[in-house]
Design a protein around this motif. Structure first.
Motif, PDB file in Angstrom:
ATOM      1  N   VAL A 185      -7.620  11.110   2.469  1.00  0.00           N
ATOM      2  CA  VAL A 185      -7.799  11.412   3.889  1.00  0.00           C
ATOM      3  C   VAL A 185      -7.208  12.782   4.188  1.00  0.00           C
ATOM      4  O   VAL A 185      -6.599  13.418   3.320  1.00  0.00           O
ATOM      5  N   ASP A 186      -7.366  13.238   5.407  1.00  0.00           N
ATOM      6  CA  ASP A 186      -6.779  14.514   5.796  1.00  0.00           C
ATOM      7  C   ASP A 186      -5.265  14.464   5.643  1.00  0.00           C
ATOM      8  O   ASP A 186      -4.632  13.406   5.832  1.00  0.00           O
ATOM      9  N   ASP A 187      -4.667  15.593   5.312  1.00  0.00           N
ATOM     10  CA  ASP A 187      -3.212  15.659   5.234  1.00  0.00           C
ATOM     11  C   ASP A 187      -2.594  15.189   6.551  1.00  0.00           C
ATOM     12  O   ASP A 187      -3.066  15.537   7.642  1.00  0.00           O
ATOM     13  N   GLY A 188      -1.557  14.389   6.438  1.00  0.00           N
ATOM     14  CA  GLY A 188      -0.884  13.855   7.615  1.00  0.00           C
ATOM     15  C   GLY A 188      -1.449  12.544   8.119  1.00  0.00           C
ATOM     16  O   GLY A 188      -0.872  11.928   9.021  1.00  0.00           O
ATOM     17  N   ILE A 235       0.858  -1.191   0.000  1.00  0.00           N
ATOM     18  CA  ILE A 235       0.000   0.000   0.000  1.00  0.00           C
ATOM     19  C   ILE A 235       0.887   1.232   0.000  1.00  0.00           C
ATOM     20  O   ILE A 235       1.762   1.379   0.858  1.00  0.00           O
ATOM     21  N   ALA A 236       0.673   2.131  -0.940  1.00  0.00           N
ATOM     22  CA  ALA A 236       1.388   3.406  -0.972  1.00  0.00           C
ATOM     23  C   ALA A 236       0.610   4.424  -0.150  1.00  0.00           C
ATOM     24  O   ALA A 236      -0.580   4.633  -0.379  1.00  0.00           O
ATOM     25  N   ALA A 237       1.274   5.038   0.829  1.00  0.00           N
ATOM     26  CA  ALA A 237       0.675   6.086   1.658  1.00  0.00           C
ATOM     27  C   ALA A 237       1.313   7.405   1.231  1.00  0.00           C
ATOM     28  O   ALA A 237       2.462   7.691   1.576  1.00  0.00           O
ATOM     29  N   VAL A 238       0.573   8.197   0.470  1.00  0.00           N
ATOM     30  CA  VAL A 238       1.151   9.355  -0.220  1.00  0.00           C
ATOM     31  C   VAL A 238       0.749  10.655   0.456  1.00  0.00           C
ATOM     32  O   VAL A 238      -0.444  10.964   0.570  1.00  0.00           O
ATOM     33  N   GLU A 239       1.749  11.401   0.885  1.00  0.00           N
ATOM     34  CA  GLU A 239       1.580  12.778   1.333  1.00  0.00           C
ATOM     35  C   GLU A 239       2.393  13.666   0.393  1.00  0.00           C
ATOM     36  O   GLU A 239       3.490  13.293  -0.036  1.00  0.00           O
ATOM     37  N   GLY A 240       1.870  14.840   0.062  1.00  0.00           N
ATOM     38  CA  GLY A 240       2.628  15.766  -0.769  1.00  0.00           C
ATOM     39  C   GLY A 240       2.815  15.235  -2.173  1.00  0.00           C
ATOM     40  O   GLY A 240       1.920  14.659  -2.775  1.00  0.00           O
ATOM     41  N   ASP A 296      -1.581   6.339   8.755  1.00  0.00           N
ATOM     42  CA  ASP A 296      -2.539   5.687   9.647  1.00  0.00           C
ATOM     43  C   ASP A 296      -3.682   5.058   8.865  1.00  0.00           C
ATOM     44  O   ASP A 296      -4.141   3.950   9.183  1.00  0.00           O
ATOM     45  N   ALA A 297      -4.158   5.743   7.818  1.00  0.00           N
ATOM     46  CA  ALA A 297      -5.234   5.177   7.000  1.00  0.00           C
ATOM     47  C   ALA A 297      -4.751   3.941   6.243  1.00  0.00           C
ATOM     48  O   ALA A 297      -5.497   2.967   6.078  1.00  0.00           O
ATOM     49  N   ALA A 298      -3.499   3.985   5.772  1.00  0.00           N
ATOM     50  CA  ALA A 298      -2.933   2.814   5.099  1.00  0.00           C
ATOM     51  C   ALA A 298      -2.796   1.647   6.063  1.00  0.00           C
ATOM     52  O   ALA A 298      -3.021   0.485   5.691  1.00  0.00           O
ATOM     53  N   LEU A 299      -2.440   1.934   7.306  1.00  0.00           N
ATOM     54  CA  LEU A 299      -2.332   0.873   8.307  1.00  0.00           C
ATOM     55  C   LEU A 299      -3.698   0.260   8.611  1.00  0.00           C
ATOM     56  O   LEU A 299      -3.806  -0.949   8.831  1.00  0.00           O
ATOM     57  N   GLU A 300      -4.742   1.069   8.616  1.00  0.00           N
ATOM     58  CA  GLU A 300      -6.090   0.527   8.809  1.00  0.00           C
ATOM     59  C   GLU A 300      -6.450  -0.425   7.671  1.00  0.00           C
ATOM     60  O   GLU A 300      -7.016  -1.502   7.890  1.00  0.00           O
ATOM     61  N   ALA A 333      -5.072  14.780   1.376  1.00  0.00           N
ATOM     62  CA  ALA A 333      -5.910  15.611   0.512  1.00  0.00           C
ATOM     63  C   ALA A 333      -5.097  16.506  -0.415  1.00  0.00           C
ATOM     64  O   ALA A 333      -5.537  16.823  -1.525  1.00  0.00           O
ATOM     65  N   SER A 334      -3.902  16.931   0.013  1.00  0.00           N
ATOM     66  CA  SER A 334      -3.085  17.832  -0.802  1.00  0.00           C
ATOM     67  C   SER A 334      -2.073  17.104  -1.683  1.00  0.00           C
ATOM     68  O   SER A 334      -1.261  17.751  -2.347  1.00  0.00           O
ATOM     69  N   ALA A 335      -2.110  15.779  -1.679  1.00  0.00           N
ATOM     70  CA  ALA A 335      -1.147  15.009  -2.479  1.00  0.00           C
ATOM     71  C   ALA A 335      -1.331  15.292  -3.967  1.00  0.00           C
ATOM     72  O   ALA A 335      -2.437  15.558  -4.435  1.00  0.00           O
TER      73      ALA A 335
END
Length: 266
Positions: free
Chosen positions: A189-192, A107-112, A196-200, A132-134
């Motif tokens: 999901v919310d930025d940041g 699972i890729a957890a993407v920020e930015g 955690d969402a990927a872990l869920e 959200a800002s990714a």
């Protein structure tokens, strides 16, 4: 389940790739925040080692790939590229990932930003969670290059052709909302909150029988070019071992006894 607070670190803080275990999930983090996690040869080699560990360790069921410091990965380190370095591992491609993704779910957890090779690593993952800002982009044409780490052929597989071609030919990025709308991203999901969402999501996968999960992933990818007749014939190589496994007996027994299954991976 949450991230670092409940994880056991397995690498030194100065490493370019961090690998942490949380409840059977391997969280792999690109650790070059000052360089927007741009990929180097060393980071690619360390990432390949982490992915090999994911597949070889029976205690690990799912991988999560993230970037530290608010950026997923800005692609290859262009300064190193100008000096002749290529962030490629033989047989595994860019980042130690794109040519040979792991057999277990990633699972890729993407920020930015996920740019260039960074986006191509996202395309090599199975599921994607994004802040959200990714933003996702393949800007190679702006630099006199092409997206040859999988972007050219994977983007049109997961996106409508016109959308993929716009990314490839203009080099302009796509927002997380647009990526979700077109089916590239599973959850925004919310930025940041992407890790955690990927872990869920990883937890939901990890509750299931590991042999069945691995076979389902393999068959879903390998059957993409098969006809229905070919698929029904060829799937037995993947599905028969699952149906003959101890876990195939454990699942119905646990259901009948109204308890959680105890998977053995056998």
């Amino acid at each position: 389940m949450t991230g670092p607070d409940h994880a056991t670190s397995t690498t030194a803080a100065e490493d370019e790739i961090l690998a942490d275990v949380a409840d059977g999930v391997l969280v792999i983090t690109i650790n070059r925040p000052d360089q927007r996690n741009a990929m180097t040869k060393s980071a690619a080699e360390q990432l390949a080692v982490a992915l090999d560990r994911l597949d070889s360790d029976p205690e690990l069921t799912v991988g999560v790939l993230a970037g530290r410091g608010g950026t997923f990965c800005a692609g290859m380190d262009l300064k190193r590229f100008q000096l002749g370095e290529r962030p490629v591992v033989d047989g595994r491609g860019f980042g130690g990932l794109v040519q040979r993704p792991p057999a277990k779910p990633l699972i890729a957890a993407v920020e930015g930003w996920a740019l260039g090779g960074g986006f191509e690593m996202v395309l090599a993952a199975d599921l994607v969670v994004a802040g959200a800002s990714a933003k996702f982009g393949l800007p190679e044409v702006k630099r006199g290059l092409v997206a040859r780490a999988g972007g050219i052929f994977r983007a049109p597989r997961v996106l409508p052709q016109a959308v993929a071609l716009e990314l490839l030919l203009t080099g302009e990025p796509m927002t997380a909302a647009s990526a979700e709308r077109h089916g590239l991203v599973n959850r925004v999901v919310d930025d940041g909150a992407a890790v955690d969402a990927a872990l869920e999501l990883a937890t939901a996968i990890a509750k299931n029988a590991p042999l069945a999960v691995r076979a389902s992933k393999a068959l879903a990818y390998h059957s993409r070019t098969w006809t229905d007749d070919e698929a029904f014939e060829r799937q037995t190589a993947y599905t028969d071992p699952v149906f003959a496994s101890d876990d195939a007996r454990e699942g119905p027994a646990a259901f009948a006894e109204r308890r959680a299954p105890r998977w053995s991976g056998r």
